[in-house]
Design an enzyme around this catalytic site. Sequence first.
Site, PDB file in Angstrom:
ATOM      1  CB  THR A 128      -0.924   0.076   1.236  1.00 53.58           C
ATOM      2  OG1 THR A 128      -0.099   0.175   2.403  1.00 53.58           O
ATOM      3  CG2 THR A 128      -1.826  -1.132   1.340  1.00 53.58           C
ATOM      4  CB  CYS A 129       0.070   4.660  -1.222  1.00 57.83           C
ATOM      5  SG  CYS A 129       0.368   4.416  -2.957  1.00 57.83           S
ATOM      6  CG  ASP A 130      -0.241   3.864   5.551  1.00 56.66           C
ATOM      7  OD1 ASP A 130       0.726   4.128   6.297  1.00 56.66           O
ATOM      8  OD2 ASP A 130      -1.414   4.138   5.841  1.00 56.66           O
TER       9      ASP A 130
END
Lengths: 376, 376
Positions: free
Chosen positions: B323-325
């Site tokens: 994820t983009c986290d």
Amino acid sequence: MTDRIREFLRRREDDSPCVVVDLDIVRDNFEAFAKSLPDTSVYYAVKANPAPEILSLLENLGSSFDCASVGEIEMVLATGAAAERISYGNTIKKEKDIARAYQHGVRLFAVDCVEEVEKIARVAPDSKVYCRVLCDGAGAEWPLSRKFGCAPEMAPNVLEHAHRLGLTAYGVSFHVGSQQANLEAWDFALSMAAGVFQEMALRGIDLKMVNMGGGFPTRYLKDVPGVPSYGEAIFHALTKHFGNRLPSTIIEPGRGMVGNAGIIEAEVVLISRKSAEDEIRWVYLDIGKFQGLAETMDEAIRYPIRTPRDGDRTAPCVLAGPTCDSVDVLYEKTPYELPVSLSIGDKVLIEACGAYTTTYSTVGFNGFAPLASFVI
Amino acid sequence: MTDRIREFLRRREDDSPCVVVDLDIVRDNFEAFAKSLPDTSVYYAVKANPAPEILSLLENLGSSFDCASVGEIEMVLATGAAAERISYGNTIKKEKDIARAYQHGVRLFAVDCVEEVEKIARVAPDSKVYCRVLCDGAGAEWPLSRKFGCAPEMAPNVLEHAHRLGLTAYGVSFHVGSQQANLEAWDFALSMAAGVFQEMALRGIDLKMVNMGGGFPTRYLKDVPGVPSYGEAIFHALTKHFGNRLPSTIIEPGRGMVGNAGIIEAEVVLISRKSAEDEIRWVYLDIGKFQGLAETMDEAIRYPIRTPRDGDRTAPCVLAGPTCDSVDVLYEKTPYELPVSLSIGDKVLIEACGAYTTTYSTVGFNGFAPLASFVI
């Protein structure tokens, strides 16, 4: 809290916890970005809240979209938005997902290494790529890890590799860190971006775009600078580092676009003490880390909480969620001040919950339903 | 890894990440508990993995069930289990949920304060209650917070209050902490429980039951004692503290029942370095903290990982999710040794993933689907 949300909650009959997002606030936020950064394109970070009503509103207002996956790309396309308005901003993509995005018409991709460039060259020819560079995130409430981006000195090699493989080496991106209240952060990051532009020019490749990412904060308990202050600081840093050859620019607000537009209504399930001498009450709500309040991890974000007893004398309490999981505690290291008259069954309002709540909710940990969401 | 799981994965066509649980292992685990603690009733902690096939198997084997919510109670009843086999073990319950459980026939409830006793007295008369006491969890990989339980010296007042309101003051519960490898932990907790029994006897109330909770570990990378060792240690501690007047006892294994029965298959999405000089590779998988591997938080649980290149020379890497986290990093502080020949597209097997994976998965963070689950 808006009148529209208050009225919605007043009429609601179910008493499970829910978040309510007011689209009027989202519209105001979009317009503040557009006005404060008139030459910058807004790419809404869909991951902050992908509710279809929010995506449709932003599509109507002319926003573009930063997507993390094919799933998010398809949510955006479902609003009727053209694929040209989408950036596939995740630096970590399966090759088959790049191919699906390309079939959908997406032509703008983030990379941070040659391995990712090669995937894109294979299945998404003629696309534009921008290279994400590491940024230290100093000043952010949540400095980012080194997960995304490469060292600035590696970026020219990544972009030149893209150019040689027939892709358009399009630009540079960075992210100054989430909930960034230090306006200087963009100055440092833009100086780094300008360095990559200069090196690429020496190699005969003209970059066109700087993706300045997100990081725009929401007001929780502490005051934060307003969008106009960010606009001024960014414009100043751009002219300082790029002179009169300004690149095209984009920003990716997520929290800054929807954070303050949502309110969670929750209920006090239990108030108790651990021993007769205990000075601190434990207050347990019907929502916790696993149904939407994941950003309280390490007590990072301190949400403002309103109660029907506000105005009464307050005392500190530990605030916790309803699951049988001992990490499901919201505030303990720094206890939260709440009215001593607060009672079991009281409804409380947790403010600034429009971003990163619904999607962080688990599918049903402990048998509790995911956070209900209403967009009005 | 079992032959049945290997065969299932070989035939599977979809290539998204998934967990596969082998019911034969769950059966073996149940039988090990039953054999090692023959006089103790097993209440499976449903929250560890509420897959209907697991609940049905355990129902057939004669297990009882520890439930955290009405949702979980209804999942157990759906297997055909009688309500007498259910304990509503969450100390934090809405009064209306207690009433629903009571309507379903549940008569056994956990409490840790007089406020909760009063709710039960109002809507679930004639029920049995047991009081959870705080336990320091020393020796556990995940010591619990102070969220559940009261000080041992407060427990008699809570139980006496229940007795006065017409409920059956039934017993005491504790939890020694998750993934508890220190066999002495039960000795300390049982001495505390015996103290509450003695104080209640002085007040003229005979308690009947000790709920010894969970905490039984799964083998991840480190060896842990086997179930028979726990059985011996617990039996020894029981006789030491209760003499020849042994109470009836229950245990609530969750991780110990299903942890080693499940395997996650995942895919390597990207392998890259942050700079030319970087000695550590970053390996990104198509599963991370938000689709089931939440227990890597703070690198608490270190899962064994098998790759198709095992046997080749290894080197440390940072392991991260898709994820983009930026918090979606599995192992960074202590990098993970993986073969240097590991390649993009390789499938990896993450072992001991039967507990606390599917239910910790988010509803769709970043547009990725929740973890797919198969029980065979």
